[in-house]
Design an enzyme around this catalytic site. Sequence first.
Site, PDB file in Angstrom:
ATOM      1  N   HIS A 128      -1.473   2.213   6.784  1.00 19.39           N
ATOM      2  CA  HIS A 128      -2.369   1.313   7.520  1.00 19.39           C
ATOM      3  C   HIS A 128      -2.848   2.056   8.773  1.00 19.39           C
ATOM      4  O   HIS A 128      -2.117   2.898   9.307  1.00 19.39           O
ATOM      5  CB  HIS A 128      -1.551   0.072   7.913  1.00 19.39           C
ATOM      6  CG  HIS A 128      -2.334  -1.048   8.504  1.00 19.39           C
ATOM      7  ND1 HIS A 128      -2.742  -1.063   9.819  1.00 19.39           N
ATOM      8  CD2 HIS A 128      -2.757  -2.213   7.970  1.00 19.39           C
ATOM      9  CE1 HIS A 128      -3.381  -2.193  10.065  1.00 19.39           C
ATOM     10  NE2 HIS A 128      -3.420  -2.913   8.965  1.00 19.39           N
ATOM     11  N   ASP A 205       7.372   1.396   8.844  1.00 19.52           N
ATOM     12  CA  ASP A 205       6.462   0.274   9.039  1.00 19.52           C
ATOM     13  C   ASP A 205       6.806  -0.764   7.964  1.00 19.52           C
ATOM     14  O   ASP A 205       6.450  -0.608   6.798  1.00 19.52           O
ATOM     15  CB  ASP A 205       5.020   0.789   8.902  1.00 19.52           C
ATOM     16  CG  ASP A 205       4.008  -0.354   8.846  1.00 19.52           C
ATOM     17  OD1 ASP A 205       4.415  -1.527   8.835  1.00 19.52           O
ATOM     18  OD2 ASP A 205       2.797  -0.058   8.803  1.00 19.52           O
ATOM     19  N   GLN A 208       4.765  -5.148   5.691  1.00 17.91           N
ATOM     20  CA  GLN A 208       4.566  -5.811   4.390  1.00 17.91           C
ATOM     21  C   GLN A 208       5.878  -6.000   3.641  1.00 17.91           C
ATOM     22  O   GLN A 208       5.909  -6.706   2.632  1.00 17.91           O
ATOM     23  CB  GLN A 208       3.606  -4.990   3.518  1.00 17.91           C
ATOM     24  CG  GLN A 208       2.197  -4.920   4.050  1.00 17.91           C
ATOM     25  CD  GLN A 208       1.498  -6.282   4.022  1.00 17.91           C
ATOM     26  OE1 GLN A 208       1.844  -7.162   3.248  1.00 17.91           O
ATOM     27  NE2 GLN A 208       0.519  -6.452   4.887  1.00 17.91           N
ATOM     28  N   LYS A 231       3.398 -12.322   9.236  1.00 15.16           N
ATOM     29  CA  LYS A 231       3.386 -12.049   7.796  1.00 15.16           C
ATOM     30  C   LYS A 231       4.639 -12.625   7.143  1.00 15.16           C
ATOM     31  O   LYS A 231       4.879 -12.454   5.960  1.00 15.16           O
ATOM     32  CB  LYS A 231       3.307 -10.545   7.541  1.00 15.16           C
ATOM     33  CG  LYS A 231       2.013  -9.923   8.060  1.00 15.16           C
ATOM     34  CD  LYS A 231       1.873  -8.493   7.638  1.00 15.16           C
ATOM     35  CE  LYS A 231       0.820  -7.752   8.425  1.00 15.16           C
ATOM     36  NZ  LYS A 231      -0.558  -8.045   8.025  1.00 15.16           N
ATOM     37  N   CYS A 369      -7.918  -1.880   6.330  1.00 11.55           N
ATOM     38  CA  CYS A 369      -7.402  -0.986   7.382  1.00 11.55           C
ATOM     39  C   CYS A 369      -6.681   0.222   6.804  1.00 11.55           C
ATOM     40  O   CYS A 369      -5.675   0.684   7.361  1.00 11.55           O
ATOM     41  CB  CYS A 369      -6.479  -1.729   8.359  1.00 11.55           C
ATOM     42  SG  CYS A 369      -7.296  -3.016   9.250  1.00 11.55           S
TER      43      CYS A 369
HETATM   44  N1  PMP Z   1       1.173  -1.990   8.850  1.00 13.17           N
HETATM   45  C1  PMP Z   1       0.924  -2.625   7.695  1.00 13.17           C
HETATM   46  C2  PMP Z   1       1.441  -2.038   6.414  1.00 13.17           C
HETATM   47  C3  PMP Z   1       0.210  -3.818   7.698  1.00 13.17           C
HETATM   48  O1  PMP Z   1      -0.047  -4.451   6.549  1.00 13.17           O
HETATM   49  C4  PMP Z   1      -0.238  -4.350   8.932  1.00 13.17           C
HETATM   50  C5  PMP Z   1      -1.041  -5.637   8.969  1.00 13.17           C
HETATM   51  N2  PMP Z   1      -2.076  -5.712   8.037  1.00 13.17           N
HETATM   52  C6  PMP Z   1       0.057  -3.655  10.094  1.00 13.17           C
HETATM   53  C7  PMP Z   1       0.764  -2.493  10.023  1.00 13.17           C
HETATM   54  C8  PMP Z   1      -0.372  -4.171  11.430  1.00 13.17           C
HETATM   55  O2  PMP Z   1       0.283  -5.370  11.702  1.00 13.17           O
HETATM   56  P1  PMP Z   1      -0.175  -6.283  12.931  1.00 13.17           P
HETATM   57  O3  PMP Z   1      -1.651  -6.502  12.769  1.00 13.17           O
HETATM   58  O4  PMP Z   1       0.623  -7.535  12.754  1.00 13.17           O
HETATM   59  O5  PMP Z   1       0.153  -5.549  14.159  1.00 13.17           O
END
Ligand code: PMP
Length: 411
Positions: A128, A205, A208, A231, A369
């Site tokens: 991401h 990270d 998910q 999430k 993203c």
């Molecule tokens: N890493 C991953 C794998 C994600 O899916 C996301 C959210 N789509 C993020 C980081 C960022 O998370 P947040 O927007 O809650 O900071």
Amino acid sequence: MNTVATAIDLRAIRAQFPVLDQEVNGKPLIYFDNAASSQTAKAVVDSLVQFYERDHANIHRGIHTLAERSTKGFEATRERVQQFINAGEADEIVFTKGTTESINLVAHSWATTFLKEGDEILISQLEHHSNIVPWQLAAERTGAVIKVIPINNVGEILQEEYKKLLSDKTKLVAVNYVSNSLGTINPVNEMIRSAHEVGATVLIDAAQASPHIKIDVQEMDCDFLALSSHKMYGPTGVGVLYGKRDLLEEMPPYQGGGEMIKDVSFNGTTYNDIPYKFEAGTPNIGEVIAFKYAMDFIDNIGHDVIKEYEHKLLMYANDKLRKIKGFTPIGTAKNKASVISFLIENVHPYDLGQLLDVRGIAVRTGHHCTQPLMDFLQIDGTVRASFAVYNTEEEIDVFCDALESIVKKFG
Ligand code: PMP
């Protein structure tokens, strides 16, 4: 009752999400955008209402009853997170705004302090943007170099290539546990072990992963782990950075302000102990307190049950979707969470998203993203359906029927 729902009481679970019981564009809402943000459990919403109606006060500094109440609730969530991810101590849990801020905290505080020119940061092609851009900024500041761990065409990290990239120059490995775009579940335990063999620090990270997979940071032996409450059926604006005590202790503060200090004078300032050293300013108090109820919701069902149920939904959807004319799945790793990215021949993902919304079905479209991943796959984006524990086979049936009718008209 749904055939795959035998182990869980779907009716009781759905009753905890009143938001699901509504019509969108004249059709019952089908919410398949859980990888972006899951809906909020009722106990979480109730806790927010309780906080703002009865308990609101700033934390830590007050001696009055409301301040004590909110401080106790806030710190109770820290202990709940410790238990939820099996951290050794509550002090290793830092509250942030979300995964993005957790990663930025490490990229500023740890990376800026400990990386030097020529050091290598390994990230994967699957990341991401939140696990790419902070390292690019850290690399610019320190002269460290980013190396990208390649993946195969189905969206799996090439483990042999990863091992080849590891060397005594590798100072940090930052990878996701589960890919938000493709749903790939990465073998993080082995990856952490290999990284440690060359002395590298590892950040996972888990944005998910945390709603779907039981996380045990001691068993994983990761050095840092980031996750987001929103999430996990919890409120927005709350995230966690887990860090091993010795690492957090040697890191300088990320931001300066109230809460993170012991003493301030114009001759110099001393910093608070961990985790407060990293929690400058007034946090999202009510949301942190409410996050506890999201973890309770997950644990009351159980990660094993959630994982099994969502896997059955994934298999059910895969089987049905495969029969739709022009359907191409994007990302077919062997080990996957309940995320299906796909394309339909002759229908642009954005148009598909809109046509589904007209039918009350919420999916996400675009690059999610993960533009470097889309570049690797040579596509602009996908349509992504991502399932949570409250989704059902019947919803997948409606979704597939909707896709069939769209294909008939536009495909
Ligand atoms: N890493 C991953 C794998 C994600 O899916 C996301 C959210 N789509 C993020 C980081 C960022 O998370 P947040 O927007 O809650 O900071």
